[in-house]
Design a protein around this motif. Sequence first.
Motif, mmCIF file in Angstrom:
data_model
loop_
_atom_site.group_PDB
_atom_site.id
_atom_site.type_symbol
_atom_site.label_atom_id
_atom_site.label_comp_id
_atom_site.label_asym_id
_atom_site.label_seq_id
_atom_site.Cartn_x
_atom_site.Cartn_y
_atom_site.Cartn_z
ATOM 1 N N HIS A 61 -6.711 4.608 5.643
ATOM 2 C CA HIS A 61 -5.712 3.651 4.545
ATOM 3 C C HIS A 61 -6.723 2.281 4.470
ATOM 4 O O HIS A 61 -6.451 2.019 2.899
ATOM 5 C CB HIS A 61 -5.021 3.063 6.281
ATOM 6 C CG HIS A 61 -4.257 1.610 5.149
ATOM 7 N ND1 HIS A 61 -3.714 0.665 4.536
ATOM 8 C CD2 HIS A 61 -5.068 -0.178 5.456
ATOM 9 C CE1 HIS A 61 -3.773 -0.299 4.164
ATOM 10 N NE2 HIS A 61 -4.449 -1.066 4.955
ATOM 11 N N CYS B 232 0.678 4.631 4.692
ATOM 12 C CA CYS B 232 1.738 3.492 5.233
ATOM 13 C C CYS B 232 2.659 3.966 4.690
ATOM 14 O O CYS B 232 4.213 3.758 5.543
ATOM 15 C CB CYS B 232 1.283 2.756 4.245
ATOM 16 S SG CYS B 232 -0.077 1.039 4.211
ATOM 17 N N CYS C 154 0.717 -1.338 0.063
ATOM 18 C CA CYS C 154 -0.157 0.231 -0.328
ATOM 19 C C CYS C 154 0.884 1.639 -0.118
ATOM 20 O O CYS C 154 1.986 1.178 0.538
ATOM 21 C CB CYS C 154 -0.822 -0.164 0.715
ATOM 22 S SG CYS C 154 -1.965 1.325 1.314
ATOM 23 N N CYS D 234 -0.723 4.546 0.891
ATOM 24 C CA CYS D 234 -0.878 5.395 0.782
ATOM 25 C C CYS D 234 -0.507 6.486 1.743
ATOM 26 O O CYS D 234 0.759 5.829 2.452
ATOM 27 C CB CYS D 234 -2.527 4.968 1.182
ATOM 28 S SG CYS D 234 -2.525 4.795 3.426
#
Length: 370
Positions: A335, A309, A304, A306
């Motif tokens: 997230h 993250c 991920c 995002c």
Amino acid sequence: MFKFELLKTSKDSKARLGKITTNHGEIETPIFMPVGTRATVKTMTPEELKDIGAQIILSNTYHLFLRPGTEIIEKAGGLHKFMNWDKPILTDSGGFQVFSLSDNRKITEEGVHFRSHIDGSKMFISPEKSIDIQNILGSDIIMAFDECAPYPASHEYIDHSMRRTLRWAERCKNHHKNVDNQTLFGIIQGGMYKDLREISAKEMVDMDFKGYSIGGLSVGEPIDLMTEILDYTTDFMPENKPRYLMGVGSPDYLFEAVERGVDMADCVLPTRIARNGTVLTHQGRIPIKNAIYKDDFSRLDDECDCYTCRNYSKAYIRHLFNVDEILGMRLATIHNLYFLIDMMKNIRESIKGDYFLEYKKDFYKKYGYK
Ligand SMILES: CNc1nc2cc3c(cc2[nH]1)N=C(N)NC3
Ligand SMILES: [Zn+2]
């Protein structure tokens, strides 16, 4: 304005690529729509929603009718201005909420008498009232007022309820005047009964709505029953209009819905479980509050990208939940929403490249689905 373009249909499933154009912008389908029931997607700012790729959000007639009330939103210049969101908004009609939130309600041909779940005061919503409220909200896509029958329910009950919902849909269509700026979708009901789903779909299609949703699935029935009824129902829905499956939300349900020709879906799942510390990852859900993460400095999900993250570890987010810090809920929400929105982007790309079923298989294997 409202336009739906069907861009591509898969050869080996009913999965399809589309584009919806509204006054507040375009929506690429298949799409997952974050739910912002009371004029906010909980814990998120509009900027953060745009940053994670949200193209359209939901809000709700029943809740906003109760609080803050249509007078305030009218004075604000409509819901877009009130909540500072300038992209598309879809509002649900209140049908589902009246039946799921308020008690001692009385359903009549005219509409639904109920008590506010806030202060118990007597309320009434009719198909016409729902359209009027949504007109004041100014949402781009509005939903017909329907009865959400309980599950399970007898064939006789569902038949009676579905036919009243058809009569209510006709009244919504006749009452809806703001057709240039707001697009009315019909809602296909019929419970888990194929014959009733067929009648509802055919009658709704005859009323010529601009789009159609399927209501009353994902209400606790086994996923195989949901997919069977869904697969049967979408065959009666016009190819050149959007198909919206209401209240669907987990990764597998979204994949199964797309595979059966659904274009739009919404669900509180990703935001609700995020606030409770359950995080979606490519290896399945993880309970981030668990002590096993207290010194795990990896990101929530290796795949991920995002904001959460890129900037925070499992250990830090677990700490935030452990000491009840609001930032924990925010980071988990960012997230989880990004996870589903990005998954839908990958689904759109897989349809474009003719590998949707392969993508689904790979995703299921990694996620731990059977
Ligand atoms: C399972 N969740 C869910 N099912 C729904 C079903 C409906 C809905 C909202 C939902 N949310 N809104 C309507 N107006 N009708 C049908
Ligand atoms: Zn992430």
